[in-house]
Design a protein around this motif. Structure first.
Motif, PDB file in Angstrom:
ATOM      1  N   UNK A 258      -1.828   2.448   8.434  1.00  0.00           N
ATOM      2  CA  UNK A 258      -1.002   1.055   9.244  1.00  0.00           C
ATOM      3  C   UNK A 258      -1.757   0.556  10.024  1.00  0.00           C
ATOM      4  N   UNK A 259      -2.523   1.174  10.835  1.00  0.00           N
ATOM      5  CA  UNK A 259      -3.263   0.681  11.789  1.00  0.00           C
ATOM      6  C   UNK A 259      -4.604  -0.122  11.192  1.00  0.00           C
ATOM      7  N   UNK A 260      -5.086   0.377  10.205  1.00  0.00           N
ATOM      8  CA  UNK A 260      -6.240  -0.296   9.431  1.00  0.00           C
ATOM      9  C   UNK A 260      -5.670  -1.652   8.946  1.00  0.00           C
ATOM     10  N   UNK A 261      -4.412  -1.850   8.248  1.00  0.00           N
ATOM     11  CA  UNK A 261      -3.951  -2.691   7.763  1.00  0.00           C
ATOM     12  C   UNK A 261      -3.415  -3.758   8.881  1.00  0.00           C
ATOM     13  N   UNK A 262      -3.106  -3.234   9.946  1.00  0.00           N
ATOM     14  CA  UNK A 262      -2.828  -4.211  11.051  1.00  0.00           C
ATOM     15  C   UNK A 262      -4.016  -4.885  11.694  1.00  0.00           C
ATOM     16  N   UNK A 263      -4.962  -4.168  11.682  1.00  0.00           N
ATOM     17  CA  UNK A 263      -6.322  -4.872  12.284  1.00  0.00           C
ATOM     18  C   UNK A 263      -6.986  -5.724  11.190  1.00  0.00           C
TER      19      UNK A 263
ATOM     20  N   UNK B 122       0.672  -1.089  -0.251  1.00  0.00           N
ATOM     21  CA  UNK B 122       0.131   0.031  -0.169  1.00  0.00           C
ATOM     22  C   UNK B 122       1.012   1.181  -0.053  1.00  0.00           C
ATOM     23  N   UNK B 123       0.763   2.034  -1.102  1.00  0.00           N
ATOM     24  CA  UNK B 123       1.482   3.373  -0.971  1.00  0.00           C
ATOM     25  C   UNK B 123       0.645   4.476  -0.620  1.00  0.00           C
ATOM     26  N   UNK B 124       1.003   5.238   0.192  1.00  0.00           N
ATOM     27  CA  UNK B 124       0.102   6.493   0.577  1.00  0.00           C
ATOM     28  C   UNK B 124       0.517   7.523  -0.459  1.00  0.00           C
ATOM     29  N   UNK B 125      -0.315   8.616  -0.291  1.00  0.00           N
ATOM     30  CA  UNK B 125       0.082   9.877  -1.267  1.00  0.00           C
ATOM     31  C   UNK B 125      -0.668   9.615  -2.707  1.00  0.00           C
ATOM     32  N   UNK B 126      -0.080  10.695  -3.338  1.00  0.00           N
ATOM     33  CA  UNK B 126      -0.553  10.741  -4.782  1.00  0.00           C
ATOM     34  C   UNK B 126       0.260  11.134  -5.686  1.00  0.00           C
TER      35      UNK B 126
ATOM     36  N   UNK C  45     -14.423   2.619  17.738  1.00  0.00           N
ATOM     37  CA  UNK C  45     -13.643   3.429  16.980  1.00  0.00           C
ATOM     38  C   UNK C  45     -13.039   2.656  15.681  1.00  0.00           C
ATOM     39  N   UNK C  46     -12.853   1.528  16.057  1.00  0.00           N
ATOM     40  CA  UNK C  46     -12.373   0.479  15.002  1.00  0.00           C
ATOM     41  C   UNK C  46     -13.512   0.295  13.703  1.00  0.00           C
ATOM     42  N   UNK C  47     -14.583   0.297  14.239  1.00  0.00           N
ATOM     43  CA  UNK C  47     -15.989   0.142  13.485  1.00  0.00           C
ATOM     44  C   UNK C  47     -15.842   1.437  12.543  1.00  0.00           C
ATOM     45  N   UNK C  48     -15.908   2.471  13.127  1.00  0.00           N
ATOM     46  CA  UNK C  48     -15.768   3.686  12.394  1.00  0.00           C
ATOM     47  C   UNK C  48     -14.781   4.132  11.411  1.00  0.00           C
ATOM     48  N   UNK C  49     -13.444   3.396  11.607  1.00  0.00           N
ATOM     49  CA  UNK C  49     -12.459   3.579  10.524  1.00  0.00           C
ATOM     50  C   UNK C  49     -12.754   2.755   9.600  1.00  0.00           C
ATOM     51  N   UNK C  50     -13.222   1.271   9.855  1.00  0.00           N
ATOM     52  CA  UNK C  50     -13.322   0.196   8.715  1.00  0.00           C
ATOM     53  C   UNK C  50     -14.505   0.886   7.690  1.00  0.00           C
ATOM     54  N   UNK C  51     -15.476   1.525   8.361  1.00  0.00           N
ATOM     55  CA  UNK C  51     -16.791   2.098   7.455  1.00  0.00           C
ATOM     56  C   UNK C  51     -16.039   3.176   6.706  1.00  0.00           C
ATOM     57  N   UNK C  52     -15.163   4.103   7.385  1.00  0.00           N
ATOM     58  CA  UNK C  52     -14.670   5.177   6.433  1.00  0.00           C
ATOM     59  C   UNK C  52     -13.885   4.768   5.540  1.00  0.00           C
TER      60      UNK C  52
END
Length: 337
Positions: A265-270, A194-198, A295-302
């Motif tokens: 990175x936190x999303x990927x670890x989860x 996963x590359x961040x940025x644009x 908070x985990x659910x909120x971030x997965x949804x987003x």
């Protein structure tokens, strides 16, 4: 996703074509990754000339593409970008793929062909930053974003130039195979999953006079301490910089702010914990730095447009985790309301 058709036409770009072959056509069963029924197709079977002067022989017409789960559109020369010049048979394949809810993925200027089919009208898309203004001019109903590596709008994915096509392919593979298997594929390719940025970071600009020192030790420490409440001040101290200098340098090197990079990175670890462990959501939230299951659910949804439970239902790798989730292995991702 089981079947993949890559459409090539005269003047195709070899690297971008190779990206699709590498992502979807390689046998990785030794790594426990399922194969796709991968085929290369063209409107008129026979010799197809590349833009680099060599040619390939393609035996299949577009018939397979009409039933494929994924249709990949390779870049085409500028003279084929308009609706009037595009091959109507290719445009018909793209329209029909969208109508039957198949995936459509374009690499670099292949987005012009997708736009010519009309399926991008009213949608967001991207292409190589050099051609973004041209695309916006030719297709004013398309919301062209020149700053991103790829865009997904529904089941249509458009990507920027060259290597960004690989980012888009990995993005799609994560949705179909899960984070763990996609990480294996990326590792075998020797690229980041996963590359961040644009694209903005790649637009022509002067190089700095002094090359920056690596921030790798800091990012390694961040990955080892995801559960902590990490602040820019802490990270800057680790890098022996002022907070302002650290934030500026991090954005220049990684194309994202420290907070945005850390959140990804936190999303990927989860995702990995949901796939490979039987841990409950509260524990996963703690281990990945989200603090609570809510908070985990909120971030997965987003970020992923799904729930942690639905993600585990599709991608978990252990029987225990499936039993804990109370779901069947073949359950599909549930959209978030």
């Amino acid at each position: 996703m089981h079947t993949v058709a890559v459409i090539v036409q005269d003047g195709f770009a070899p690297f971008e074509f190779g990206v699709a072959c590498e992502a979807f056509g390689l046998d990785r069963t030794d790594d426990g990754i399922p194969n796709f029924d991968f085929r290369i197709v063209t409107p008129d079977p026979g010799v197809v000339q590349s833009k680099m002067g060599f040619s390939i022989n393609v035996d299949l017409d577009l018939s397979f593409a009409y039933e494929a789960d994924l249709v990949v559109v390779s870049p085409t020369p500028r003279q084929y970008w308009s609706r009037s010049a595009s091959d109507h048979r290719v445009l018909d394949v793209i329209r029909q793929a969208v109508e039957r809810d198949a995936w459509v993925l374009s690499v670099c200027s292949g987005s012009f062909v997708v736009a010519a089919s009309g399926v991008l009208d009213g949608r967001k898309a991207t292409t190589h930053w050099m051609y973004a203004d041209k695309m916006a001019e030719m297709y004013p109903l398309v919301d062209v974003d020149p700053d991103v590596l790829y865009v997904q709008d529904g089941r249509i994915i458009t990507s920027a130039g060259t290597a960004a096509g690989l980012d888009a392919c990995l993005h799609l593979l994560r949705q179909e195979l899960g984070a763990e298997m996609t990480n294996k594929i990326a590792r075998r390719m020797v690229v980041p999953p996963q590359r961040d940025g644009g694209q903005a970071q790649f637009i022509d600009k002067p190089l700095p006079d002094v090359a920056s020192l690596s921030l790798a030790p800091v990012t390694d420490w961040m990955l080892e301490n995801l559960r902590l409440d990490l602040t820019v001040d802490q990270l800057a101290a680790k890098a022996h910089m002022s907070p302002r200098t650290f934030a500026r340098r991090f954005k220049a090197d990684f194309g994202a702010t420290p907070a945005a990079w850390l959140a990804r990175q936190r999303i990927m670890h989860a995702q990995r914990l949901l796939e490979k462990t039987e841990l409950g959501l509260d524990r996963i939230a703690y281990e990945s730095g989200f603090g609570s299951a809510a908070v985990l659910r909120q971030n997965f949804a987003r970020v992923l447009d799904t729930t942690p439970t639905a993600y585990r239902a599709r991608f978990c790798c252990t029987r225990e985790a499936m039993d804990a989730a109370g779901v069947e292995r073949q359950a599909v991702l549930e959209p978030v309301a």
